[in-house]
Design a protein around this motif. Sequence first.
Motif, short mmCIF file in Angstrom:
data_model
loop_
_atom_site.label_atom_id
_atom_site.label_comp_id
_atom_site.label_asym_id
_atom_site.label_seq_id
_atom_site.Cartn_x
_atom_site.Cartn_y
_atom_site.Cartn_z
N GLU A 40 0.83 -1.28 0.02
CA GLU A 40 0.09 -0.12 -0.08
C GLU A 40 0.80 1.48 -0.15
O GLU A 40 0.55 2.56 -0.84
N ALA A 41 2.04 1.20 0.82
CA ALA A 41 2.91 2.56 0.88
C ALA A 41 3.44 2.76 -0.72
O ALA A 41 3.92 3.76 -0.99
N GLU A 42 3.37 1.98 -1.72
CA GLU A 42 3.72 2.17 -3.02
C GLU A 42 2.80 2.57 -4.11
O GLU A 42 3.18 2.76 -5.06
N LEU A 43 1.69 2.91 -3.44
CA LEU A 43 0.50 3.30 -4.48
C LEU A 43 0.85 4.58 -5.30
O LEU A 43 0.51 4.78 -6.33
N GLU A 44 1.43 5.42 -4.34
CA GLU A 44 1.68 6.84 -5.06
C GLU A 44 2.70 6.59 -6.28
O GLU A 44 2.62 7.29 -7.45
N ARG A 45 3.67 5.86 -6.07
CA ARG A 45 4.81 5.36 -6.94
C ARG A 45 4.19 5.02 -8.11
O ARG A 45 4.56 5.36 -9.28
N ILE A 46 3.34 3.85 -8.09
CA ILE A 46 2.76 3.24 -9.26
C ILE A 46 1.77 4.07 -9.92
O ILE A 46 1.37 4.09 -11.10
N ARG A 47 1.08 4.95 -9.21
CA ARG A 47 0.16 5.74 -9.58
C ARG A 47 0.73 7.07 -10.69
O ARG A 47 0.33 7.23 -11.60
N TRP A 104 -9.26 1.56 -6.19
CA TRP A 104 -8.87 0.31 -6.92
C TRP A 104 -8.16 -0.37 -6.23
O TRP A 104 -8.31 -1.78 -6.21
N PHE A 105 -6.83 -0.14 -5.71
CA PHE A 105 -6.36 -0.91 -4.78
C PHE A 105 -7.06 -1.83 -3.89
O PHE A 105 -6.72 -2.90 -3.52
N GLN A 106 -7.93 -1.13 -3.02
CA GLN A 106 -8.69 -1.86 -1.97
C GLN A 106 -9.40 -2.85 -2.48
O GLN A 106 -9.61 -3.91 -2.15
N ARG A 107 -10.14 -2.59 -3.59
CA ARG A 107 -11.05 -3.41 -4.08
C ARG A 107 -10.27 -4.93 -4.87
O ARG A 107 -10.52 -5.91 -4.44
N ALA A 108 -8.96 -4.24 -5.55
CA ALA A 108 -8.22 -5.45 -6.01
C ALA A 108 -7.65 -6.09 -5.05
O ALA A 108 -7.53 -7.32 -5.13
N ASN A 109 -7.15 -5.41 -3.99
CA ASN A 109 -6.36 -6.12 -2.86
C ASN A 109 -7.43 -7.25 -2.13
O ASN A 109 -6.79 -8.30 -1.48
N ASP A 110 -8.55 -6.96 -2.06
CA ASP A 110 -9.62 -7.68 -1.31
C ASP A 110 -10.07 -9.09 -2.31
O ASP A 110 -10.73 -9.77 -1.88
N ASP A 111 -9.77 -8.75 -3.39
CA ASP A 111 -9.98 -10.09 -4.38
C ASP A 111 -8.88 -10.88 -4.42
O ASP A 111 -7.87 -10.81 -5.17
N ALA A 112 -9.18 -12.15 -4.01
CA ALA A 112 -8.28 -13.35 -4.24
C ALA A 112 -7.61 -13.80 -5.52
O ALA A 112 -6.67 -14.26 -5.68
#
Length: 180
Positions: free
Chosen positions: A13-20, A46-54
């Motif tokens: 999660e800490a890398e979200l800004e870099r990849i954005r 987007w990250f929260q939805r994707a991260n919650d999807d196995a």
Amino acid sequence: MTDNSVRLRPLREAELERIRIWRNHPEVRRFMYTQHEISADEHRNWFQRANDDAARHLLIAERRYADTASVPFGFVNLHVVDSDASRAIWGFYLAPDASRGSGSALGEVALTYAFTTLRLHKLCGEVLKNNAPSLRFHQRLGFQQEGVLRDHYFDGKYFQSVICFGLLQHEWQSQSGECI
């Protein structure tokens, strides 16, 4: 033949800004289905939805250097869309300042992960017809063109066709020499 200095690991999660920032770069964004600049809130959602999807695997490609820590250079999204058929679709992009050859390194580790870790039977990709580098990239990795979705995507100005690619595990295995 995979470069041992390159690896994939889960996106933090800490890398979200870099990849954005990578994703919003004009040379990356212009070849994506979502071509507007993505806001921090939209990206975090987007990250929260994707991260919650196995079924989703959000991965950072990084290169280890002897004299420094590992340096991230790309992002891979593998989405298992049919677990019974062991089929996934992938998306990826490089950091705008990634060194020459980074795309090949990312492709090799992503395919190894897809076919050995996830044990996929098939990996699929979709490429906008005007994205000549990605078309060549898929072909170099051994993907076969499986179809064309004519005028499938509207970029706000023009309709664009989408080229569909597929790579089967046994095709990857025979070209890579990897044993599963």
